[in-house]
Motif scaffolding. Structure first.
Motif, mmCIF file in Angstrom:
data_model
loop_
_atom_site.group_PDB
_atom_site.id
_atom_site.type_symbol
_atom_site.label_atom_id
_atom_site.label_comp_id
_atom_site.label_asym_id
_atom_site.label_seq_id
_atom_site.Cartn_x
_atom_site.Cartn_y
_atom_site.Cartn_z
ATOM 1 N N PHE B 45 0.817 -1.200 0.000
ATOM 2 C CA PHE B 45 0.000 0.000 0.000
ATOM 3 C C PHE B 45 0.856 1.257 0.000
ATOM 4 O O PHE B 45 1.852 1.354 0.726
ATOM 5 C CB PHE B 45 -0.891 -0.026 1.248
ATOM 6 C CG PHE B 45 -1.709 1.205 1.477
ATOM 7 C CD1 PHE B 45 -1.281 2.182 2.362
ATOM 8 C CD2 PHE B 45 -2.901 1.393 0.805
ATOM 9 C CE1 PHE B 45 -2.043 3.314 2.597
ATOM 10 C CE2 PHE B 45 -3.668 2.528 1.028
ATOM 11 C CZ PHE B 45 -3.236 3.479 1.924
ATOM 12 N N TYR B 48 -4.130 6.425 -0.145
ATOM 13 C CA TYR B 48 -5.568 6.350 -0.384
ATOM 14 C C TYR B 48 -6.135 7.758 -0.364
ATOM 15 O O TYR B 48 -5.851 8.526 0.559
ATOM 16 C CB TYR B 48 -6.244 5.506 0.695
ATOM 17 C CG TYR B 48 -7.746 5.402 0.556
ATOM 18 C CD1 TYR B 48 -8.596 6.165 1.361
ATOM 19 C CD2 TYR B 48 -8.305 4.547 -0.367
ATOM 20 C CE1 TYR B 48 -9.969 6.063 1.243
ATOM 21 C CE2 TYR B 48 -9.681 4.434 -0.498
ATOM 22 C CZ TYR B 48 -10.506 5.188 0.311
ATOM 23 O OH TYR B 48 -11.875 5.079 0.194
ATOM 24 N N ARG B 91 -12.025 1.798 -4.672
ATOM 25 C CA ARG B 91 -12.872 1.130 -3.676
ATOM 26 C C ARG B 91 -14.313 1.294 -4.144
ATOM 27 O O ARG B 91 -14.761 2.409 -4.392
ATOM 28 C CB ARG B 91 -12.664 1.760 -2.306
ATOM 29 C CG ARG B 91 -13.356 1.010 -1.186
ATOM 30 C CD ARG B 91 -12.961 1.582 0.153
ATOM 31 N NE ARG B 91 -13.805 1.062 1.226
ATOM 32 C CZ ARG B 91 -13.771 1.501 2.478
ATOM 33 N NH1 ARG B 91 -12.925 2.461 2.815
ATOM 34 N NH2 ARG B 91 -14.553 0.977 3.385
ATOM 35 N N GLY B 95 -18.101 -0.242 -0.736
ATOM 36 C CA GLY B 95 -17.005 -0.006 0.188
ATOM 37 C C GLY B 95 -16.269 -1.246 0.630
ATOM 38 O O GLY B 95 -15.364 -1.165 1.450
ATOM 39 N N GLN B 96 -16.663 -2.422 0.080
ATOM 40 C CA GLN B 96 -16.055 -3.654 0.574
ATOM 41 C C GLN B 96 -14.880 -4.107 -0.284
ATOM 42 O O GLN B 96 -13.956 -4.718 0.216
ATOM 43 C CB GLN B 96 -17.113 -4.774 0.601
ATOM 44 C CG GLN B 96 -18.224 -4.544 1.589
ATOM 45 C CD GLN B 96 -19.266 -5.644 1.544
ATOM 46 O OE1 GLN B 96 -19.360 -6.363 0.559
ATOM 47 N NE2 GLN B 96 -20.036 -5.776 2.608
ATOM 48 N N ASN B 97 -14.953 -3.823 -1.574
ATOM 49 C CA ASN B 97 -13.967 -4.365 -2.496
ATOM 50 C C ASN B 97 -13.220 -3.279 -3.239
ATOM 51 O O ASN B 97 -13.639 -2.125 -3.299
ATOM 52 C CB ASN B 97 -14.664 -5.259 -3.539
ATOM 53 C CG ASN B 97 -15.330 -6.432 -2.899
ATOM 54 O OD1 ASN B 97 -14.895 -6.916 -1.865
ATOM 55 N ND2 ASN B 97 -16.414 -6.893 -3.499
ATOM 56 N N PHE B 98 -12.101 -3.715 -3.827
ATOM 57 C CA PHE B 98 -11.273 -2.827 -4.631
ATOM 58 C C PHE B 98 -11.146 -3.412 -6.032
ATOM 59 O O PHE B 98 -10.905 -4.603 -6.188
ATOM 60 C CB PHE B 98 -9.887 -2.683 -4.002
ATOM 61 C CG PHE B 98 -9.895 -1.954 -2.685
ATOM 62 C CD1 PHE B 98 -10.232 -2.608 -1.520
ATOM 63 C CD2 PHE B 98 -9.581 -0.611 -2.619
ATOM 64 C CE1 PHE B 98 -10.260 -1.948 -0.305
ATOM 65 C CE2 PHE B 98 -9.597 0.064 -1.408
ATOM 66 C CZ PHE B 98 -9.934 -0.603 -0.246
ATOM 67 N N PHE B 100 -8.822 -3.207 -9.344
ATOM 68 C CA PHE B 100 -7.470 -2.756 -9.665
ATOM 69 C C PHE B 100 -7.326 -2.412 -11.141
ATOM 70 O O PHE B 100 -7.929 -3.058 -12.013
ATOM 71 C CB PHE B 100 -6.458 -3.850 -9.316
ATOM 72 C CG PHE B 100 -6.149 -3.917 -7.857
ATOM 73 C CD1 PHE B 100 -7.031 -4.539 -6.972
ATOM 74 C CD2 PHE B 100 -4.984 -3.362 -7.338
ATOM 75 C CE1 PHE B 100 -6.760 -4.594 -5.614
ATOM 76 C CE2 PHE B 100 -4.712 -3.409 -5.989
ATOM 77 C CZ PHE B 100 -5.604 -4.027 -5.130
ATOM 78 N N GLY B 101 -6.506 -1.429 -11.413
ATOM 79 C CA GLY B 101 -6.131 -1.108 -12.781
ATOM 80 C C GLY B 101 -5.101 -2.098 -13.285
ATOM 81 O O GLY B 101 -4.594 -2.931 -12.532
#
Lengths: 110, 110
Positions: B45, B48, B91, B95-98, B100-101
């Motif tokens: 990380f 954010y 996100r 709000g639970q998952n992300f 990704f690029g």
């Protein structure tokens, strides 16, 4: 603290074989995730869990099953492995806005 | 559906400044994250952003414009160890998952 650990680190399977990948965390996080990463691509979500005893499907769940019987463990199962499941698998936990990733499992299906 | 776009590769020299852009199209939005991944390693990380503006953490800064569905990661005083892939992640609306690029591979040259 070990953080997030994954077992095994490497595995080679033959088509049709089954296996279970284990993810363990000692950070007491509620959220846990399984991703796969293919060469030159981002991470794609397979399944996730918002707490002990709960699981939900992500973007690419077909061919995989998961279980979260204990808060600290999140298992990913392949019932009948296919060459398309050759990938690197990452487990992650989440605390607020930050995800913590395990070292990954490199799986090859022949 | 949800999609994120990033440049596939960026090259810069030591000591320089580089900006990695990320545009997103999502059905919902909580915030934008950035992760770094060295070859063979796990994502870690970096930052954010939930609100518009610039967040600074040492040599790294991250910017978000929600109205433009756009963000960027700014790396200053580049070092050889910054050579890695960088992923933006949204996100999602629950709000639970992300999501990704595809990632941007940064090469830092001496």
């Amino acid at each position: 603290n070990a953080g997030v650990t994954q077992t095994p680190k490497f595995r080679v399977l033959k088509t049709g074989q089954s296996m279970t990948l284990l993810c363990a965390q000692d950070m007491n996080h509620e959220y846990m995730y399984w991703y796969r990463q293919d060469p030159g691509m981002g991470l794609r979500l397979i399944h996730y869990s918002v707490g002990e005893g709960t699981t939900a499907k992500g973007e690419v769940p077909d061919g995989y099953n998961v279980s979260r019987l204990k808060k600290q463990n999140f298992l990913l199962g392949l019932e009948s492995a296919a060459p398309s499941q050759t990938s690197v698998y990452f487990c992650a936990t989440r605390d607020l806005n930050e995800q913590f990733f395990g070292p990954g499992t490199r799986l090859t299906v022949l | 559906g949800q999609s994120l776009e990033q440049p596939s590769e960026v090259t810069a020299v030591e000591g320089a400044i580089v900006q990695i852009n990320c545009t997103y199209q999502t059905s919902g939005f909580y915030g934008l994250s950035w992760y770094q991944q060295h070859d063979g390693g796990a994502p870690t990380f970096l930052s954010y952003n939930a609100l518009d503006g610039l967040e600074e953490t040492g040599r790294f800064s991250s910017f978000l414009s929600r109205s433009d569905s756009y963000g960027y990661l700014l790396l200053q005083e580049l070092q050889m160890k910054d050579s890695a892939s960088y992923f933006c992640a949204v996100r999602d609306s629950y709000g639970q998952n992300f999501v990704f690029g595809p990632g941007t591979r940064l090469s830092v040259l001496p």
